[in-house]
Write an enzyme that holds these catalytic residues in place. Sequence first.
Site, short mmCIF file in Angstrom:
data_model
loop_
_atom_site.label_atom_id
_atom_site.label_comp_id
_atom_site.label_asym_id
_atom_site.label_seq_id
_atom_site.Cartn_x
_atom_site.Cartn_y
_atom_site.Cartn_z
N LYS A 187 134.57 30.32 29.95
CA LYS A 187 135.33 30.95 30.45
C LYS A 187 134.46 30.83 32.29
O LYS A 187 134.15 32.17 31.75
CB LYS A 187 135.87 31.85 30.33
CG LYS A 187 137.34 32.61 30.45
CD LYS A 187 136.87 34.45 30.92
CE LYS A 187 135.92 34.37 31.71
NZ LYS A 187 135.39 34.81 33.24
N GLU A 262 122.30 36.25 28.59
CA GLU A 262 120.75 35.85 29.65
C GLU A 262 121.33 36.98 30.63
O GLU A 262 122.55 36.74 31.03
CB GLU A 262 120.71 34.61 29.89
CG GLU A 262 119.79 33.70 30.76
CD GLU A 262 119.90 34.54 31.88
OE1 GLU A 262 119.79 35.81 32.41
OE2 GLU A 262 119.69 33.74 33.20
N CYS A 296 118.59 35.58 38.46
CA CYS A 296 117.19 36.73 37.85
C CYS A 296 116.69 36.19 37.02
O CYS A 296 115.44 37.33 36.81
CB CYS A 296 118.75 36.56 36.20
SG CYS A 296 118.53 35.29 35.85
N GLU A 397 118.27 45.98 38.78
CA GLU A 397 118.49 44.07 39.67
C GLU A 397 119.54 44.68 41.30
O GLU A 397 120.38 45.02 40.86
CB GLU A 397 119.16 43.15 38.38
CG GLU A 397 119.32 42.41 39.08
CD GLU A 397 119.29 40.90 37.48
OE1 GLU A 397 120.45 41.49 36.60
OE2 GLU A 397 119.36 39.90 37.03
#
Length: 502
Positions: A187, A262, A296, A397
Amino acid sequence: MDSAVENRNEPCALRRYEHLYIGGEWVVPLDGGYSESIDPATGRPWAVVPMGGVADIDRAVAAAQHALRGPWRRMPGHERAALRRRFAEEIREAAQQLAELESRDCGGVIRDLRASITAQAQYYQWFASLADKAQGRTIPIDSDMHVFTTMEPIGVVGAVTPWNVPLFTTCVKIGPALAAGCPVVLKPSEHTSVTALELARLAHEAGFPPGVFNVVPGYGHSAGAHLVKHPGVARITFTGEGGTARKMLHDGIATLKRFSFELGGKAPHILFADADIDQAINAATAMAWRNCGQSCALGSRVLIERPIYDRVVDLFRQRAKAVRVGMPLDEATRMGPQANEAQLKKTLSYIQVGRDDGAELIAGGHRIETPELASGYFVEPTVFAGVNNQMCIAREEIFGPVASLIPFDGEEEAIAIANDTQFGLTAGLWTRDLGRALRVSQRIEAGMVWVNTYNATRWSAPYGGFKASGWDREMGIDALAPFLETRTTMISTTGQFPNLHE
Ligand code: NAD
């Protein structure tokens, strides 16, 4: 579907994708619909993609279950490997077209994407070579018991991917899952589904049996959540936001789902005063703005030892002005737009927070409003100096082209600042002192530490996070383990069993 891609970020006829890929067939969504995909370089729709819903996930999982119990399961490892090598070759041959499509979908720079996709073909090749290497052991116990283990695919895997580097995150998920023998339901992000459907076309051409690889684009709250809750899915492998991972954990409770995550980073990129400054600056500036800051792994916290601090600040200021920001399909461009409007707004709001918290904005800081770029989601390469690690821009982040420059004094303080974060995905350090390289690298709480380089990855080197950056590893032989179960078989060599009721 096979029409040539329009090779510039200009308005063109919408590229239409009508079908999901389920059970080896192209099918219209049962309960989803269609959605326009926006080119982030222009802010305008460029493709129409199908959005699957709950019923589509159900039939994709059923097809994958069928494959798990059918021909895929019975296929010898070397034949599965050969199929996968064909798939890798298809990807290599299609690298230019895939790069163009991905660039339009997520705004990635064409030259970076082409290189990445060519490398992904090698990753698939390497993962293919693991297809018959899931070996068990013979365990010595005693002479009348023969004990051995065999490794089994864990079952159907649901892969949920983000929009920042769609094909790469897909590669490091489906590569090891398929190598372990697990059928996959992918997906992709609702923002970037085009290349997932193209990958399905290549898998179809490579000749995978029906149901081994299924692609169901859809929204997270419907198709994604249903995949996570589905009792027919053994493991979810996910890249994205920590908050989404927490929701997934909640949704996975009823079926005791297993997860590989992750989940992002806030990587320290440490420049010691004894470093080769030219090289370190090349790396630190590239890794602040690569992919418009949307990875990231990037070094968004640049830790600079005090004696070289002013010089590095100056070099950052100069380099920020020199970055060639532009249309991502232009070969000369080095930095493209943010991948979607929500991300643009998020980055601009963090820049405001940095200002409000008292960091010194020394470059960039604005949306780019030149006539060519104004309708797209472009942000200037941005640098804050004088950042303190407690500031919000050093802790959260941002996922934008924003570097935070943080001064430090000595090794101990560098390590303390580097580790003072919830994340632990990657880190980099620059020094000419081998002893320091070893001392510091081994005390940094991160799954991947680079010394005198940055962002180097290889298919055989494990990659993944400590702390809130994730669970499990996505490359290297370690990547197989999450997709395998160990079966222990004990065989009595005598066949004797005492009557316990005498
Ligand atoms: P997200 O976590 O919301 O979405 C990632 C994927 O998860 C998408 O495919 C989405 O459809 C799916 N999803 C969302 N909710 C779900 C649910 N409840 N159940 C199952 N699937 C679900 O991330 P995003 O909206 O794409 O980006 C938000 C932020 O996440 C970004 O601003 C960035 O900070 C971060 N991000 C991190 C990474 C990374 O590589 N770690 C990648 C992309 C985004």
